[in-house]
Design a protein around this motif. Structure first.
Motif, PDB file in Angstrom:
ATOM      1  N   CYS A   1     -48.985   6.612 -11.344  1.00  0.00           N
ATOM      2  CA  CYS A   1     -49.719   7.811 -10.913  1.00  0.00           C
ATOM      3  C   CYS A   1     -50.448   7.552  -9.600  1.00  0.00           C
ATOM      4  CB  CYS A   1     -50.727   8.232 -11.981  1.00  0.00           C
ATOM      5  SG  CYS A   1     -50.055   9.314 -13.252  1.00  0.00           S
TER       6      CYS A   1
ATOM      7  N   LYS B   1     -47.802   7.231  -6.632  1.00  0.00           N
ATOM      8  CA  LYS B   1     -46.663   8.148  -6.652  1.00  0.00           C
ATOM      9  C   LYS B   1     -46.232   8.611  -5.267  1.00  0.00           C
ATOM     10  CE  LYS B   1     -49.554  12.198  -7.701  1.00  0.00           C
ATOM     11  NZ  LYS B   1     -49.794  13.262  -8.694  1.00  0.00           N
TER      12      LYS B   1
ATOM     13  N   ILE C   1     -43.313   9.619 -11.181  1.00  0.00           N
ATOM     14  CA  ILE C   1     -42.494   9.429  -9.978  1.00  0.00           C
ATOM     15  C   ILE C   1     -41.023   9.700 -10.273  1.00  0.00           C
ATOM     16  CG2 ILE C   1     -44.077   7.785  -8.909  1.00  0.00           C
ATOM     17  CD1 ILE C   1     -42.219   5.536  -9.852  1.00  0.00           C
TER      18      ILE C   1
END
Length: 677
Positions: A394, A397, A423
């Motif tokens: 996260c 990403k 992703i």
């Protein structure tokens, strides 16, 4: 009047064609017109020669600008290059006349004879890579393989022996005899898995002393302090003192280079510690200010190395790529304060293996500090979970496109794919282990209070995700940019469960690499009867495959009562491969290590002939001539090689699997066929 690209001046058009690097694209461009054909031929700088060295009339003479020439794939592969040539000196002379500007050469050197003839043809040679998977001649003097190179090519500055089966004594001996040439070397690659014990401390010291101007140095060393001559503190400091200009440094243990998988149930610490202290690492890093890439992959513990990695960040401002094996304490945030490798803010590629004390909070700290990561590999880290891995991706990403998750106890196939959800639309290359379990928790809750990397601002991060909801919607999202997928399987596991976990929609997947490891002698028979390759037909652009069963061990000839030979397992793994539209295939057959044999079986040959779209087939093992003739039924097949590229390659060249005449007859039959394009 219509203006076309052919109206451009020849100089501009020549530069455009020269900028095209893809080989098949260049081949297609050369078919446009005679003008484009000449421009393609005159601008090629790199060429890999295929075919049989005996067919001198087929030697091309139109690639006058080639500077990089690869002769390592000439057939019959693995045999001495000049063994099938009537006049070796004439062959060498014709090569030099056809390619007068060669600066870089790759060659399979079974013995020094070919090097002696070829090196004298290109005295301005600067780069050389030697390849040999066969045993080194026993009676050969130390350094004899390199002597012809140093005698004839005084400008050589690049030597790659990473695929060259020799003895560790050969290298210092050759460098000692040619100190002036050794002092000019800028690259020396000795990262070779054929060295069972690696280079000893004294040898590493000698090599670095002879080569003070090295910019890239890769070597396999013995770090285990139980063995005499192990590499420790003194040798590491010596490397930085003797070679201060290094920008690339790879130090690896022989076992790490063999890529042996760790037991997922272990704690991650090895039995013994390496004789490497933090103070030595700090001194070493301080002496290498130009370092851009560091690989320190060993199999003994290096504990509490966080402070050393902080010095790496400050003393090596160009560092961008880092790989660490058995380094512990790389990220141990206290009150969410960044430390260790998390302070290496400039690195773009990070690989960590067997970091026993790395947990979710340490992983998240790495993501916060290393915000430029493009590539991340994690292997054998037992304490990280889907929670930490998902938070990690996260935070990264916007940059992360290449991920490898391997041998992590809490990250099976299902958990890994869930963790990579943020992703999923960006990732381009992916490796996961196909270990299937249902141990995932239903909820992710992570609260992280931390200072940012500069310590200026307080932040709070909270994830509260229902994994059941996630899995329902997960399968609907495509992996839009995924081009390369790598998978690891244990013997007996099936491919089919993977596709139900959310990997069925990969519209741009072009290449897949499947590795199977284990001892099939522990199984009475495979259940069910096929591995599941046919299910990969759901990927519309899949054209390349590497199927590596080389570490699948079994019985090659006579199996005891109640046991199956390897032909049954080959049928199990290859069944359905004809349903795929593969253009290129690299296949490693299973092997019987007791007799040092990795050979294509009759069922395997029959299944491979069903791949009607194949153009290129590399069999990394041996094959009977009769089985090779099955491949002639593949209509567009044009490039086939049978390669014994495993240490040590079998020496008995008179067997039916490896006889040079058998390979030559098959090549002749292959070349007689009419191929449309």
């Amino acid at each position: 009047m219509t203006t076309t690209i052919n109206d451009l001046p020849d100089v501009i058009l020549s530069n455009i064609i020269a900028a095209v690097s893809d080989i098949r694209t260049r081949n297609s461009a050369s078919l446009v017109s005679h003008k484009w054909l000449l421009l393609d031929r005159s601008t090629r700088t790199s060429l890999i020669l295929r075919g049989n060295a005996r067919d001198l009339h087929m030697l091309p003479s139109c690639f006058r600008s080639v500077t990089h020439l690869d002769l390592s794939l000439l057939s019959p592969w693995g045999h001495p290059l000049l063994s099938s040539v009537t006049d070796p000196a004439l062959f060498a002379r014709l090569l030099s006349q056809s390619f007068p500007n060669v600066q870089s050469l790759i060659i399979y050197s079974r013995n020094p004879n070919a090097i002696e003839l070829l090196a004298s043809q290109w005295p301005t040679l600067r780069k050389i890579k030697l390849v040999r998977w066969h045993q080194r001649p026993q009676q050969q003097v130390y350094g004899a393989d390199l002597t012809p190179v140093f005698d004839n090519c005084t400008q050589i500055d690049y030597i790659d022996l990473s695929n060259f089966y020799c003895w560790t004594d050969d290298i210092p001996a050759a460098l000692r005899c040619y100190p002036l040439i050794a002092s000019k070397l800028t690259l020396l690659n000795l990262l070779n898995s054929s060295f069972p014990e690696g280079f000893k401390s004294q040898e590493v010291g000698e090599i670095t002393k002879f080569c003070p101007n090295l910019k890239e140095f890769m070597i396999v060393c013995m770090f285990d302090p139980r063995y005499p001559g192990f590499v420790g503190d003194e040798t590491l400091v010596l490397i930085s003192v003797n070679c201060p200009k290094l920008s690339v440094l790879h130090l690896a243990d022989p076992l790490a280079l063999a890529n042996a998988r760790a037991d997922p149930d272990t704690q991650g610490f090895s039995t013994d510690d390496a004789s490497i202290t933090v103070a030595t690492l700090i001194e070493m890093f301080s002496g290498l200010p130009l370092l851009e890439e560091l690989v320190f992959d060993i199999c003994n513990n290096v504990r509490d190395c966080g402070p050393a990695l902080e010095i790496l960040n400050s003393k090596c401002p160009k560092i961008k790529r880092l790989k660490l094996g058995n380094f512990h304490g790389i990220s141990m945030p206290i009150e969410s304060k960044l430390d260790g490798v998390a302070l290496c803010q400039r690195i773009e590629s990070l690989s960590i293996r067997n970091v026993a004390d790395l947990n979710d909070m340490g992983l998240i700290a790495i993501a916060r500090g290393c915000s430029k990561l493009v590539k991340f590999e994690v292997q054998g880290c037992k304490n990280i979970t889907v929670h930490g891995m998902r938070t990690f991706v996260c935070l990264l990403k916007r940059t992360l496109v290449d991920v490898k998750i391997s041998c992590c106890k809490n990250l099976g196939a299902k958990s890994s794919l869930k963790a990579l959800g943020p992703i999923q639309d960006r990732i381009q290359r992916l490796h996961i282990d196909c270990v299937f379990d249902d141990s995932d928790e239903d909820e992710i809750e992570i609260d992280c209070n931390y200072d940012d990397e500069l310590g200026h601002k307080r932040k709070k991060l909270k994830l509260d995700i229902d994994l059941n909801d996630l899995s329902n919607g997960f399968q609907q999202k495509p992996w839009e940019k995924l081009e390369h997928l790598s998978l690891w399987f244990s013997v007996g596991e099936l491919l089919t469960p993977l596709l139900s976990l959310g990997l069925e929609d990969c519209p741009n997947l072009e290449e897949i690499f499947i590795k199977v490891e284990g001892d099939c002698r522990d199984f009475a028979k495979p259940q069910p009867s096929e591995f599941g390759l046919s299910y990969l037909a759901i990927y519309p652009k899949l054209v390349k495959m590497q199927l590596d069963c080389g570490e699948t061990i079994g019985y090659a000839h006579t199996a005891p009562s109640g046991r199956l030979d390897l032909s049954v397992w080959e049928r199990f793994y290859l069944y359905g491969i004809g349903n795929l539209g593969l253009i290129e295939l690299d296949y490693w057959p299973p092997q019987d290590k007791d007799v040092n044999q990795r050979s294509l079986s009759l069922p395997a040959a029959g299944l491979l002939q069903e791949c009607v779209a194949l153009r290129k087939l590399f069999i990394h093992g041996t094959a009977h001539e009769h089985f090779l003739n099955f491949l002639l039924r593949i209509p567009n097949l044009r490039d086939v090689q049978v390669r014994e590229d495993y240490y040590p390659a079998p020496e008995n060249d008179m067997s039916t699997e490896m006889r040079a005449d058998s390979c030559s007859r098959f090549e002749d039959a292959l070349n007689r066929r009419h191929i449309e394009d």
